[in-house]
Design a protein around this motif. Structure first.
Motif, PDB file in Angstrom:
ATOM      1  N   THR A 101       0.813  -1.215   0.000  1.00 19.55           N
ATOM      2  CA  THR A 101       0.000   0.000   0.000  1.00 19.55           C
ATOM      3  C   THR A 101       0.851   1.271   0.000  1.00 19.55           C
ATOM      4  OG1 THR A 101      -0.136   0.067   2.406  1.00 19.55           O
ATOM      5  CG2 THR A 101      -1.848  -1.179   1.250  1.00 19.55           C
ATOM      6  N   LEU A 102       2.175   1.131   0.067  1.00 20.31           N
ATOM      7  CA  LEU A 102       3.043   2.315   0.069  1.00 20.31           C
ATOM      8  C   LEU A 102       2.901   3.090  -1.228  1.00 20.31           C
ATOM      9  CD1 LEU A 102       6.470   1.224   1.581  1.00 20.31           C
ATOM     10  CD2 LEU A 102       4.797   2.747   2.564  1.00 20.31           C
ATOM     11  N   ASN A 103       3.035   4.394  -1.121  1.00 19.50           N
ATOM     12  CA  ASN A 103       2.966   5.268  -2.281  1.00 19.50           C
ATOM     13  C   ASN A 103       4.264   6.066  -2.337  1.00 19.50           C
ATOM     14  OD1 ASN A 103       2.459   7.243  -4.189  1.00 19.50           O
ATOM     15  ND2 ASN A 103       0.371   7.607  -3.483  1.00 19.50           N
ATOM     16  N   PHE A 104       5.029   5.921  -3.414  1.00 18.36           N
ATOM     17  CA  PHE A 104       6.300   6.610  -3.567  1.00 18.36           C
ATOM     18  C   PHE A 104       6.145   7.989  -4.227  1.00 18.36           C
ATOM     19  CE2 PHE A 104       7.891   2.352  -2.945  1.00 18.36           C
ATOM     20  CZ  PHE A 104       9.099   2.539  -2.299  1.00 18.36           C
ATOM     21  N   ASN A 105       4.936   8.365  -4.612  1.00 18.10           N
ATOM     22  CA  ASN A 105       4.748   9.670  -5.267  1.00 18.10           C
ATOM     23  C   ASN A 105       5.273  10.788  -4.374  1.00 18.10           C
ATOM     24  OD1 ASN A 105       3.585   8.715  -7.609  1.00 18.10           O
ATOM     25  ND2 ASN A 105       1.493   8.933  -6.855  1.00 18.10           N
ATOM     26  N   GLY A 106       6.170  11.603  -4.934  1.00 12.59           N
ATOM     27  CA  GLY A 106       6.731  12.730  -4.204  1.00 12.59           C
ATOM     28  C   GLY A 106       7.716  12.354  -3.121  1.00 12.59           C
ATOM     29  N   LYS A 107       8.081  11.086  -3.033  1.00 11.89           N
ATOM     30  CA  LYS A 107       8.980  10.633  -1.969  1.00 11.89           C
ATOM     31  C   LYS A 107      10.344  10.186  -2.487  1.00 11.89           C
ATOM     32  CE  LYS A 107       5.234   9.291   1.052  1.00 11.89           C
ATOM     33  NZ  LYS A 107       4.713   8.313   1.973  1.00 11.89           N
ATOM     34  N   VAL A 108      10.562  10.286  -3.801  1.00 10.73           N
ATOM     35  CA  VAL A 108      11.827   9.859  -4.406  1.00 10.73           C
ATOM     36  C   VAL A 108      12.508  11.082  -5.001  1.00 10.73           C
ATOM     37  CG1 VAL A 108      12.901   8.422  -6.180  1.00 10.73           C
ATOM     38  CG2 VAL A 108      10.871   7.587  -4.958  1.00 10.73           C
ATOM     39  N   LEU A 109      13.736  11.355  -4.562  1.00 10.71           N
ATOM     40  CA  LEU A 109      14.522  12.443  -5.116  1.00 10.71           C
ATOM     41  C   LEU A 109      15.852  11.878  -5.584  1.00 10.71           C
ATOM     42  CD1 LEU A 109      15.009  15.460  -5.703  1.00 10.71           C
ATOM     43  CD2 LEU A 109      15.915  15.651  -3.374  1.00 10.71           C
ATOM     44  N   PHE A 110      16.129  12.028  -6.874  1.00  8.39           N
ATOM     45  CA  PHE A 110      17.402  11.609  -7.453  1.00  8.39           C
ATOM     46  C   PHE A 110      18.258  12.854  -7.629  1.00  8.39           C
ATOM     47  CE2 PHE A 110      20.120  11.284 -11.156  1.00  8.39           C
ATOM     48  CZ  PHE A 110      20.811  10.115 -10.902  1.00  8.39           C
ATOM     49  N   SER A 111      19.554  12.745  -7.327  1.00  9.13           N
ATOM     50  CA  SER A 111      20.456  13.871  -7.555  1.00  9.13           C
ATOM     51  C   SER A 111      21.844  13.357  -7.937  1.00  9.13           C
ATOM     52  CB  SER A 111      20.522  14.782  -6.324  1.00  9.13           C
ATOM     53  OG  SER A 111      20.983  14.058  -5.206  1.00  9.13           O
ATOM     54  N   THR A 112      22.638  14.264  -8.487  1.00  9.71           N
ATOM     55  CA  THR A 112      24.008  13.934  -8.883  1.00  9.71           C
ATOM     56  C   THR A 112      24.975  14.889  -8.185  1.00  9.71           C
ATOM     57  OG1 THR A 112      24.156  15.451 -10.769  1.00  9.71           O
ATOM     58  CG2 THR A 112      23.174  13.278 -11.180  1.00  9.71           C
ATOM     59  N   SER A 113      26.255  14.562  -8.282  1.00 15.78           N
ATOM     60  CA  SER A 113      27.283  15.415  -7.684  1.00 15.78           C
ATOM     61  C   SER A 113      27.307  16.804  -8.322  1.00 15.78           C
ATOM     62  CB  SER A 113      28.659  14.758  -7.809  1.00 15.78           C
ATOM     63  OG  SER A 113      28.958  14.472  -9.162  1.00 15.78           O
ATOM     64  N   GLU A 114      26.785  16.939  -9.533  1.00  7.02           N
ATOM     65  CA  GLU A 114      26.736  18.238 -10.204  1.00  7.02           C
ATOM     66  C   GLU A 114      25.535  19.083  -9.783  1.00  7.02           C
ATOM     67  OE1 GLU A 114      27.291  15.408 -12.210  1.00  7.02           O
ATOM     68  OE2 GLU A 114      29.430  15.794 -12.178  1.00  7.02           O
ATOM     69  N   GLY A 115      24.691  18.568  -8.918  1.00  9.61           N
ATOM     70  CA  GLY A 115      23.553  19.323  -8.436  1.00  9.61           C
ATOM     71  C   GLY A 115      22.277  19.137  -9.250  1.00  9.61           C
ATOM     72  N   ILE A 116      22.283  18.202 -10.192  1.00  7.22           N
ATOM     73  CA  ILE A 116      21.072  17.908 -10.953  1.00  7.22           C
ATOM     74  C   ILE A 116      20.103  17.180 -10.027  1.00  7.22           C
ATOM     75  CG2 ILE A 116      20.124  16.614 -12.900  1.00  7.22           C
ATOM     76  CD1 ILE A 116      22.883  16.955 -14.258  1.00  7.22           C
ATOM     77  N   LYS A 117      18.844  17.586 -10.042  1.00  5.70           N
ATOM     78  CA  LYS A 117      17.828  16.949  -9.197  1.00  5.70           C
ATOM     79  C   LYS A 117      16.627  16.543 -10.052  1.00  5.70           C
ATOM     80  CE  LYS A 117      19.044  19.575  -5.101  1.00  5.70           C
ATOM     81  NZ  LYS A 117      19.572  18.702  -4.148  1.00  5.70           N
ATOM     82  N   VAL A 118      16.134  15.337  -9.802  1.00  5.05           N
ATOM     83  CA  VAL A 118      14.968  14.816 -10.504  1.00  5.05           C
ATOM     84  C   VAL A 118      14.031  14.237  -9.450  1.00  5.05           C
ATOM     85  CG1 VAL A 118      14.142  13.153 -12.219  1.00  5.05           C
ATOM     86  CG2 VAL A 118      16.387  14.220 -12.518  1.00  5.05           C
ATOM     87  N   ASN A 119      12.772  14.679  -9.478  1.00  2.00           N
ATOM     88  CA  ASN A 119      11.824  14.150  -8.490  1.00  2.00           C
ATOM     89  C   ASN A 119      10.566  13.559  -9.127  1.00  2.00           C
ATOM     90  OD1 ASN A 119      10.524  16.441  -9.279  1.00  2.00           O
ATOM     91  ND2 ASN A 119      10.522  17.415  -7.269  1.00  2.00           N
ATOM     92  N   ASN A 120      10.634  13.249 -10.414  1.00  2.00           N
ATOM     93  CA  ASN A 120       9.456  12.650 -11.070  1.00  2.00           C
ATOM     94  C   ASN A 120       9.775  11.236 -11.553  1.00  2.00           C
ATOM     95  OD1 ASN A 120      11.206  13.479 -13.065  1.00  2.00           O
ATOM     96  ND2 ASN A 120       9.613  14.142 -14.473  1.00  2.00           N
ATOM     97  N   ALA A 121      10.154  10.395 -10.622  1.00  6.02           N
ATOM     98  CA  ALA A 121      10.520   9.017 -10.949  1.00  6.02           C
ATOM     99  C   ALA A 121       9.286   8.166 -11.222  1.00  6.02           C
ATOM    100  CB  ALA A 121      11.314   8.410  -9.798  1.00  6.02           C
ATOM    101  N   LYS A 122       9.449   7.184 -12.103  1.00  3.03           N
ATOM    102  CA  LYS A 122       8.423   6.156 -12.290  1.00  3.03           C
ATOM    103  C   LYS A 122       8.724   5.058 -11.278  1.00  3.03           C
ATOM    104  CE  LYS A 122       8.234   6.884 -17.261  1.00  3.03           C
ATOM    105  NZ  LYS A 122       8.552   6.301 -18.554  1.00  3.03           N
ATOM    106  N   TRP A 123       7.696   4.458 -10.719  1.00  3.53           N
ATOM    107  CA  TRP A 123       7.905   3.400  -9.743  1.00  3.53           C
ATOM    108  C   TRP A 123       6.718   2.446  -9.745  1.00  3.53           C
ATOM    109  CZ3 TRP A 123       4.249   2.794  -5.999  1.00  3.53           C
ATOM    110  CH2 TRP A 123       3.369   3.855  -5.831  1.00  3.53           C
ATOM    111  N   TRP A 124       6.976   1.244  -9.264  1.00  5.07           N
ATOM    112  CA  TRP A 124       5.910   0.273  -9.056  1.00  5.07           C
ATOM    113  C   TRP A 124       6.369  -0.742  -8.020  1.00  5.07           C
ATOM    114  CZ3 TRP A 124       9.095   0.347 -13.218  1.00  5.07           C
ATOM    115  CH2 TRP A 124       9.782  -0.807 -13.523  1.00  5.07           C
ATOM    116  N   ILE A 125       5.397  -1.343  -7.366  1.00 11.94           N
ATOM    117  CA  ILE A 125       5.656  -2.334  -6.320  1.00 11.94           C
ATOM    118  C   ILE A 125       5.202  -3.696  -6.814  1.00 11.94           C
ATOM    119  CG2 ILE A 125       4.967  -3.110  -4.009  1.00 11.94           C
ATOM    120  CD1 ILE A 125       4.882  -0.211  -3.153  1.00 11.94           C
TER     121      ILE A 125
END
Length: 178
Positions: A101-125
């Motif tokens: 029942t967990l929902n990862f929407n808005g709970k995943v933040l990807f980043s790199t050493s260069e400061g790039i940030k992505v928070n719209n990951a696709k996910w499934w359980i």
């Protein structure tokens, strides 16, 4: 065997069960207290599955045991590349809630050493119950620009507000990015 003997045996067995249950509960409670702040990186080399055939180095599995859910994350691209996405395999384990029942929407933040940030990951359980597996996919390119370049020193996946923990950080360094 007399009724009295049977009753004594039943009482002894029940007593032993109760005592052993309390003992196990105390051990688990003690281990949880000790692991509440533990995050460890495990580089497994004990099986064919855990060594990348294309690069011959250990695949990283990072485990975080904070809160009431243990979460392990493995960066899959060094093992099995996906031409369009960065792929993360997530192992979730607990004994309190149904993890499907967990929902990862808005709970995943990807980043790199260069400061790039992505928070719209696709996910499934996959699976249900107290032990499930999830997959997170992040596009390798955003607006035509690669997330990982030769200058990238590390990539990082942050899982936020899951299992009573505000932030869990999973980081892979340069040796896993080639």
């Amino acid at each position: 065997m007399s009724k009295k003997t049977k009753r004594i045996i039943v009482i002894v067995v029940l007593f032993a069960f109760v005592v052993s249950s309390l003992y196990v509960e105390a051990i688990i409670s003690q281990q949880k207290k000790q692991s509440n702040t533990q995050t460890k990186t495990i580089y497994r080399q004990d099986s064919k599955q855990s060594t990348s055939s294309k690069n011959n180095f250990p695949d990283p599995l990072i485990i975080n045991s904070e809160g009431f859910i243990t979460i392990g994350v493995r960066y899959l691209n060094p093992i099995k590349d996906d031409k369009d996405n960065l792929v993360f395999e997530v192992f979730l384990d607990n004994h309190q809630i149904d993890l499907s029942t967990l929902n990862f929407n808005g709970k995943v933040l990807f980043s790199t050493s260069e400061g790039i940030k992505v928070n719209n990951a696709k996910w499934w359980i996959e699976g249900s119950g107290h032990h499930v597996m999830a997959f997170i996919k992040i596009p390798k390119k955003i607006n035509g620009k690669s997330l990982i370049t030769p200058k990238t020193k590390y990539i990082q996946l942050e899982l936020q507000n899951i299992g009573g923990v505000k932030s869990r950080i999973y980081r892979w360094d340069k040796k896993f990015l080639n």
